[in-house]
Design a protein around this motif. Structure first.
Motif, PDB file in Angstrom:
ATOM      1  N   LEU A   1       0.833  -1.208   0.000  1.00 45.44           N
ATOM      2  CA  LEU A   1       0.000   0.000   0.000  1.00 45.44           C
ATOM      3  C   LEU A   1       0.866   1.256   0.000  1.00 45.44           C
ATOM      4  O   LEU A   1       0.647   2.170  -0.801  1.00 45.44           O
ATOM      5  CB  LEU A   1      -0.918   0.006   1.223  1.00 45.44           C
ATOM      6  N   MET A   2       1.847   1.306   0.884  1.00 53.48           N
ATOM      7  CA  MET A   2       2.682   2.501   0.993  1.00 53.48           C
ATOM      8  C   MET A   2       3.512   2.711  -0.271  1.00 53.48           C
ATOM      9  O   MET A   2       3.694   3.839  -0.723  1.00 53.48           O
ATOM     10  CB  MET A   2       3.553   2.427   2.234  1.00 53.48           C
ATOM     11  N   TYR A   3       4.021   1.631  -0.843  1.00 50.96           N
ATOM     12  CA  TYR A   3       4.810   1.769  -2.056  1.00 50.96           C
ATOM     13  C   TYR A   3       3.966   2.373  -3.179  1.00 50.96           C
ATOM     14  O   TYR A   3       4.405   3.285  -3.878  1.00 50.96           O
ATOM     15  CB  TYR A   3       5.405   0.420  -2.484  1.00 50.96           C
ATOM     16  N   GLU A   4       2.735   1.894  -3.322  1.00 52.45           N
ATOM     17  CA  GLU A   4       1.838   2.435  -4.355  1.00 52.45           C
ATOM     18  C   GLU A   4       1.435   3.874  -4.043  1.00 52.45           C
ATOM     19  O   GLU A   4       1.450   4.735  -4.924  1.00 52.45           O
ATOM     20  CB  GLU A   4       0.587   1.571  -4.471  1.00 52.45           C
ATOM     21  N   ALA A   5       1.056   4.135  -2.809  1.00 57.23           N
ATOM     22  CA  ALA A   5       0.554   5.459  -2.429  1.00 57.23           C
ATOM     23  C   ALA A   5       1.632   6.535  -2.509  1.00 57.23           C
ATOM     24  O   ALA A   5       1.325   7.693  -2.802  1.00 57.23           O
ATOM     25  CB  ALA A   5      -0.036   5.410  -1.023  1.00 57.23           C
ATOM     26  N   TYR A   6       2.874   6.172  -2.253  1.00 59.96           N
ATOM     27  CA  TYR A   6       3.952   7.164  -2.234  1.00 59.96           C
ATOM     28  C   TYR A   6       4.688   7.292  -3.565  1.00 59.96           C
ATOM     29  O   TYR A   6       5.680   8.002  -3.654  1.00 59.96           O
ATOM     30  CB  TYR A   6       4.936   6.853  -1.104  1.00 59.96           C
ATOM     31  N   ALA A   7       4.199   6.659  -4.628  1.00 61.60           N
ATOM     32  CA  ALA A   7       4.818   6.800  -5.952  1.00 61.60           C
ATOM     33  C   ALA A   7       4.922   8.273  -6.370  1.00 61.60           C
ATOM     34  O   ALA A   7       5.975   8.705  -6.849  1.00 61.60           O
ATOM     35  CB  ALA A   7       4.071   5.978  -6.993  1.00 61.60           C
ATOM     36  N   PRO A   8       3.864   9.093  -6.198  1.00 59.36           N
ATOM     37  CA  PRO A   8       3.991  10.513  -6.573  1.00 59.36           C
ATOM     38  C   PRO A   8       5.059  11.256  -5.753  1.00 59.36           C
ATOM     39  O   PRO A   8       5.709  12.162  -6.273  1.00 59.36           O
ATOM     40  CB  PRO A   8       2.596  11.093  -6.279  1.00 59.36           C
ATOM     41  N   ILE A   9       5.251  10.862  -4.508  1.00 60.41           N
ATOM     42  CA  ILE A   9       6.283  11.480  -3.662  1.00 60.41           C
ATOM     43  C   ILE A   9       7.661  11.146  -4.226  1.00 60.41           C
ATOM     44  O   ILE A   9       8.524  12.019  -4.330  1.00 60.41           O
ATOM     45  CB  ILE A   9       6.150  10.980  -2.198  1.00 60.41           C
ATOM     46  N   ARG A  10       7.867   9.890  -4.597  1.00 65.10           N
ATOM     47  CA  ARG A  10       9.155   9.500  -5.187  1.00 65.10           C
ATOM     48  C   ARG A  10       9.365  10.254  -6.497  1.00 65.10           C
ATOM     49  O   ARG A  10      10.472  10.713  -6.779  1.00 65.10           O
ATOM     50  CB  ARG A  10       9.207   7.990  -5.402  1.00 65.10           C
ATOM     51  N   ASP A  11       8.294  10.388  -7.309  1.00 68.02           N
ATOM     52  CA  ASP A  11       8.403  11.110  -8.580  1.00 68.02           C
ATOM     53  C   ASP A  11       8.796  12.571  -8.375  1.00 68.02           C
ATOM     54  O   ASP A  11       9.467  13.157  -9.211  1.00 68.02           O
ATOM     55  CB  ASP A  11       7.086  11.034  -9.356  1.00 68.02           C
ATOM     56  N   LEU A  12       8.356  13.167  -7.259  1.00 71.79           N
ATOM     57  CA  LEU A  12       8.715  14.558  -6.939  1.00 71.79           C
ATOM     58  C   LEU A  12      10.131  14.674  -6.386  1.00 71.79           C
ATOM     59  O   LEU A  12      10.643  15.778  -6.203  1.00 71.79           O
ATOM     60  CB  LEU A  12       7.733  15.140  -5.911  1.00 71.79           C
TER      61      LEU A  12
ATOM     62  N   SER B   1       8.845   6.974   4.442  1.00 72.94           N
ATOM     63  CA  SER B   1       7.669   6.158   4.136  1.00 72.94           C
ATOM     64  C   SER B   1       7.518   5.867   2.645  1.00 72.94           C
ATOM     65  O   SER B   1       6.779   4.958   2.266  1.00 72.94           O
ATOM     66  CB  SER B   1       6.418   6.847   4.660  1.00 72.94           C
ATOM     67  N   ALA B   2       8.201   6.604   1.795  1.00 74.28           N
ATOM     68  CA  ALA B   2       8.112   6.380   0.351  1.00 74.28           C
ATOM     69  C   ALA B   2       8.929   5.171  -0.088  1.00 74.28           C
ATOM     70  O   ALA B   2       8.803   4.716  -1.221  1.00 74.28           O
ATOM     71  CB  ALA B   2       8.565   7.620  -0.405  1.00 74.28           C
ATOM     72  N   TYR B   3       9.744   4.667   0.809  1.00 77.02           N
ATOM     73  CA  TYR B   3      10.617   3.532   0.518  1.00 77.02           C
ATOM     74  C   TYR B   3      10.405   2.439   1.564  1.00 77.02           C
ATOM     75  O   TYR B   3      11.321   2.075   2.297  1.00 77.02           O
ATOM     76  CB  TYR B   3      12.073   3.990   0.481  1.00 77.02           C
TER      77      TYR B   3
ATOM     78  N   TRP C   1       3.583   8.339   8.464  1.00 77.92           N
ATOM     79  CA  TRP C   1       3.350   7.143   7.657  1.00 77.92           C
ATOM     80  C   TRP C   1       1.863   6.986   7.353  1.00 77.92           C
ATOM     81  O   TRP C   1       1.260   5.954   7.587  1.00 77.92           O
ATOM     82  CB  TRP C   1       3.921   5.904   8.337  1.00 77.92           C
ATOM     83  N   PHE C   2       1.297   8.018   6.775  1.00 71.63           N
ATOM     84  CA  PHE C   2      -0.115   8.062   6.417  1.00 71.63           C
ATOM     85  C   PHE C   2      -0.226   7.822   4.921  1.00 71.63           C
ATOM     86  O   PHE C   2       0.394   8.534   4.127  1.00 71.63           O
ATOM     87  CB  PHE C   2      -0.677   9.430   6.811  1.00 71.63           C
ATOM     88  N   ALA C   3      -0.988   6.811   4.531  1.00 72.42           N
ATOM     89  CA  ALA C   3      -1.121   6.478   3.114  1.00 72.42           C
ATOM     90  C   ALA C   3      -2.494   5.867   2.847  1.00 72.42           C
ATOM     91  O   ALA C   3      -3.027   5.134   3.679  1.00 72.42           O
ATOM     92  CB  ALA C   3      -0.040   5.479   2.702  1.00 72.42           C
TER      93      ALA C   3
END
Length: 187
Positions: A18-29, A35-37, A85-87
């Protein structure tokens, strides 16, 4: 059927996914939130050190949120429970689930359960929409810190019970004047 409950070790894999999917835009930025990793070990450590909750629909994990407590080995930067760690699963974006989870944590857990007068959280000051979202939810900026992750972390506080927030004006001034190090180490 929906439910919000404390996470268990049986939830680790689902939280990582869930966190990996939800934080994809954060990694892209290029924002370096821990929590993005997510890894199995990081999620397990989070669950051992903090309070971790999950939101489910028909036994499918949709959202997760954690609280760092002031008395834990991993406290937030100030004296109140600290959200991190909110996703929420991106497939459920715009359905109000994130708001429902935040409302539950703020009111049921922090305000009623712990009788804490306030809650804090932090986010990247250069994030294109999180700062404004938290401000709309009643969070107020009260400090910032360069944690060496390529962005400035902006800290927010939300007063949940002004009656318990004794000396509100002096406490708010304290949060305005104090630095992260002073609050973290009691300097």
């Amino acid at each position: 059927m929906t439910s919000i409950r404390k996470a268990t070790t049986d939830d680790v894999e689902a939280i990582v996914e869930l966190m990996y999917e939800a934080y994809a835009p954060i990694r892209d930025l290029g924002i370096q939130f821990e929590s993005a990793y997510p890894t199995r070990d990081k999620v397990k450590d989070n669950m051992e050190q903090n309070l971790c909750y999950v939101y489910e629909i028909d036994n499918t994990l949709i959202s997760t949120i954690s609280l760092r407590m002031p008395w834990s080995s991993n406290p937030g930067p100030y004296y109140f429970p600290h959200i991190w760690w909110f996703a929420t699963n991106p497939q459920y974006k715009g359905k109000g689930i994130g708001s429902e989870v935040l409302n539950f944590i703020e009111n049921e857990i922090i305000k009623q359960g712990f009788h804490s007068p306030a809650v804090t959280l932090g986010t990247a000051s250069n994030h294109p929409w999180l700062v404004e979202m938290y401000e709309r939810r009643g969070y107020q900026k009260f400090g910032s810190k360069d944690l060496g992750k390529g962005h400035i972390t902006q800290y927010f506080i939300k007063v949940l019970n002004s009656d318990l927030f004794c000396g509100t004006d002096s406490l708010r001034q304290k949060f305005t004047d104090v630095t992260y190090e002073e609050a973290e180490y009691g300097i």
